[in-house]
Write a protein that holds these residues in place. Structure first.
Motif, short mmCIF file in Angstrom:
data_model
loop_
_atom_site.label_atom_id
_atom_site.label_comp_id
_atom_site.label_asym_id
_atom_site.label_seq_id
_atom_site.Cartn_x
_atom_site.Cartn_y
_atom_site.Cartn_z
N VAL A 1 23.04 -9.98 147.89
CA VAL A 1 24.11 -9.27 147.36
C VAL A 1 25.07 -10.22 146.88
CG1 VAL A 1 26.09 -8.02 148.22
CG2 VAL A 1 23.79 -7.11 148.94
N ILE A 2 25.46 -11.45 147.46
CA ILE A 2 26.35 -12.38 146.99
C ILE A 2 26.03 -12.93 145.66
CG2 ILE A 2 27.34 -14.65 147.38
CD1 ILE A 2 27.04 -14.05 150.46
N SER A 3 24.80 -13.22 145.57
CA SER A 3 23.94 -13.48 144.23
C SER A 3 24.16 -12.56 143.18
CB SER A 3 22.59 -13.86 144.42
OG SER A 3 22.10 -14.28 142.99
N GLN A 4 23.79 -11.43 143.44
CA GLN A 4 23.83 -10.61 142.34
C GLN A 4 25.30 -9.96 141.89
OE1 GLN A 4 20.90 -9.11 140.72
NE2 GLN A 4 22.69 -8.41 139.45
N ASN A 5 26.21 -9.95 143.08
CA ASN A 5 27.42 -9.58 142.77
C ASN A 5 28.11 -10.38 141.84
OD1 ASN A 5 30.59 -10.18 143.72
ND2 ASN A 5 30.27 -8.05 144.08
N ALA A 6 27.98 -11.72 141.93
CA ALA A 6 28.53 -12.78 141.18
C ALA A 6 28.07 -12.89 139.55
CB ALA A 6 28.35 -14.30 141.50
N LYS A 7 26.56 -12.72 139.43
CA LYS A 7 25.96 -12.54 138.44
C LYS A 7 26.31 -11.45 137.64
CE LYS A 7 20.83 -12.53 136.91
NZ LYS A 7 20.74 -11.37 136.25
N THR A 8 26.52 -10.19 138.36
CA THR A 8 27.01 -9.05 137.40
C THR A 8 28.33 -9.29 136.84
OG1 THR A 8 25.44 -7.53 138.95
CG2 THR A 8 27.37 -6.61 137.41
N ILE A 9 29.26 -9.76 137.67
CA ILE A 9 30.50 -9.98 137.05
C ILE A 9 30.23 -11.00 135.82
CG2 ILE A 9 32.61 -11.44 137.68
CD1 ILE A 9 32.48 -10.37 140.54
N LEU A 10 29.60 -12.02 135.95
CA LEU A 10 29.62 -12.89 134.79
C LEU A 10 29.04 -12.10 133.54
CD1 LEU A 10 28.39 -15.89 136.97
CD2 LEU A 10 30.04 -16.10 135.37
N GLU A 11 27.77 -11.24 133.75
CA GLU A 11 27.35 -10.54 132.73
C GLU A 11 28.07 -9.52 132.05
OE1 GLU A 11 22.52 -11.26 134.41
OE2 GLU A 11 23.64 -9.45 134.78
N THR A 12 28.96 -8.97 132.98
CA THR A 12 29.89 -8.14 132.54
C THR A 12 30.84 -8.71 131.37
OG1 THR A 12 29.73 -6.80 134.46
CG2 THR A 12 31.42 -6.27 132.98
N ALA B 1 30.53 -11.53 130.05
CA ALA B 1 29.69 -11.80 128.61
C ALA B 1 29.67 -11.02 127.60
CB ALA B 1 28.36 -12.31 129.00
N LYS B 2 29.89 -9.60 127.99
CA LYS B 2 29.76 -8.63 127.05
C LYS B 2 31.09 -8.57 126.11
CE LYS B 2 26.10 -6.06 129.43
NZ LYS B 2 25.95 -4.90 130.46
N ARG B 3 32.05 -9.04 126.94
CA ARG B 3 33.30 -8.75 126.49
C ARG B 3 34.19 -9.80 125.88
NH1 ARG B 3 35.65 -4.50 129.44
NH2 ARG B 3 37.73 -5.11 128.15
N THR B 4 33.64 -11.14 126.03
CA THR B 4 34.17 -12.27 125.51
C THR B 4 33.35 -13.27 125.18
OG1 THR B 4 35.81 -14.10 125.96
CG2 THR B 4 34.38 -13.28 128.18
N LYS B 5 33.50 -14.24 124.43
CA LYS B 5 32.67 -15.51 123.89
C LYS B 5 33.17 -16.80 124.38
CE LYS B 5 30.11 -12.69 121.52
NZ LYS B 5 28.84 -12.33 122.18
N ILE B 6 34.25 -16.72 125.12
CA ILE B 6 34.59 -17.98 125.65
C ILE B 6 33.64 -18.68 126.96
CG2 ILE B 6 37.14 -17.70 125.04
CD1 ILE B 6 38.00 -17.09 127.81
N PRO B 7 33.89 -19.75 127.18
CA PRO B 7 32.94 -20.30 128.27
C PRO B 7 33.27 -19.53 129.51
CG PRO B 7 33.92 -22.09 127.06
CD PRO B 7 34.70 -20.77 126.67
#
Length: 266
Positions: free
Chosen positions: A114-125, A127-133
């Motif tokens: 859950v900890i892993s997937q939570n962070a991964k989904t935040i980052l992937e979300t 990534a769809k909205r911004t191109k900065i690092p």
């Protein structure tokens, strides 16, 4: 390696121009937590760091008990319009009950998946909205113990790792003495299994009080020179606005340096 700091509401008074004049080139500022808290000092810190000409990153505390997409959207809404160049997901919470955490007796632990997937989904979300690092902040021991599934996807992101090779004694010193006397005794932070490089290193923890802030400061390195940092953050050299607010001592020091360089007599 280039010096930076990270701040939140706990650093209420910051002299950004003084920090910049002592070689602090970047800052990570706490923006949000979960989908329920925006740091009360975020805007003031951003304004001060931007005026001083620092490269600004904003970070979000990932709460694995809160829907990931809701957190990602909460962050983006809270920081809209601010001049930041980097975003970091702060992954360091394994407890499932904040009341238990406040009382210092944690019994409810969130599962690693859950900890892993939570962070991964935040980052992937994001990534769809911004191109900065997009950067992941954590500790190797945390990932390896509490978020082991993250080992498989972390190598895709720049890492900002916490690793403190110092004892816990608080030190008040100058930036010059800090740079000459308190360099880390190791070459870099420990990395999670599966990762082979780091981009940022939070290497001091709550140890140093330095000119420019009366609160304890977390000091960071960027793994490269200033040009590398500017390229990483997508900043055109010279595009940041340096501060024009200098102390009398700083003005005299600059004048003396110019005089020496040109052979003038003051």
């Amino acid at each position: 390696m280039i010096l930076g700091i990270d701040v939140s509401r706990w650093q209420s008074k910051v002299d950004w121009a003084l920090l910049k004049s002592n070689g602090v080139e970047f800052v990570f500022i706490k923006a949000t937590q979960g989908n329920y808290m925006t740091d009360q000092m975020m805007v003031k810190h951003v304004e001060g760091a931007n005026k001083a000409g620092m490269i600004i990153g904003l970070y979000h505390w990932c709460d694995p008990t809160v829907d990931a997409v809701a957190q990602a959207e909460y962050f983006l809404n809270a920081v809209s319009g601010l001049p930041y160049k980097m975003i970091s997901a702060d992954v360091e919470q394994q407890w499932g009950d904040w009341k238990e955490w406040s009382n210092g007796r944690v019994t409810k632990i969130v599962s690693p998946s859950v900890i892993s997937q939570n962070a991964k989904t935040i980052l992937e979300t994001w990534a769809k909205r911004t191109k900065i690092p997009l950067i992941v902040y954590s500790r190797a021991s945390f990932i390896n113990t509490y978020a082991k599934p993250a080992q498989s996807w972390l190598p895709k992101y720049p890492l900002w790792m916490a690793h403190y090779p110092y004892n816990s004694t608080t030190v008040r010193t100058t930036w010059q003495n800090f740079s000459s006397t308190y360099k880390p005794s190791i070459a870099g932070p420990a990395l999670p299994s599966g990762s082979s490089k780091w981009t940022f290193w939070q290497f001091t923890g709550d140890k140093f009080i330095l000119p420019g802030c009366e609160s304890l400061l977390d000091i960071n390195y960027f793994n490269g020179d200033l040009i590398d940092l500017q390229k990483f953050a997508g900043v055109t050299p010279g595009s940041t606005t340096p501060s024009t607010t200098l102390t009398v001592e700083e003005r005299l020091a600059r004048l003396e340096a110019q005089a020496k360089a040109h052979g003038w007599t003051l």
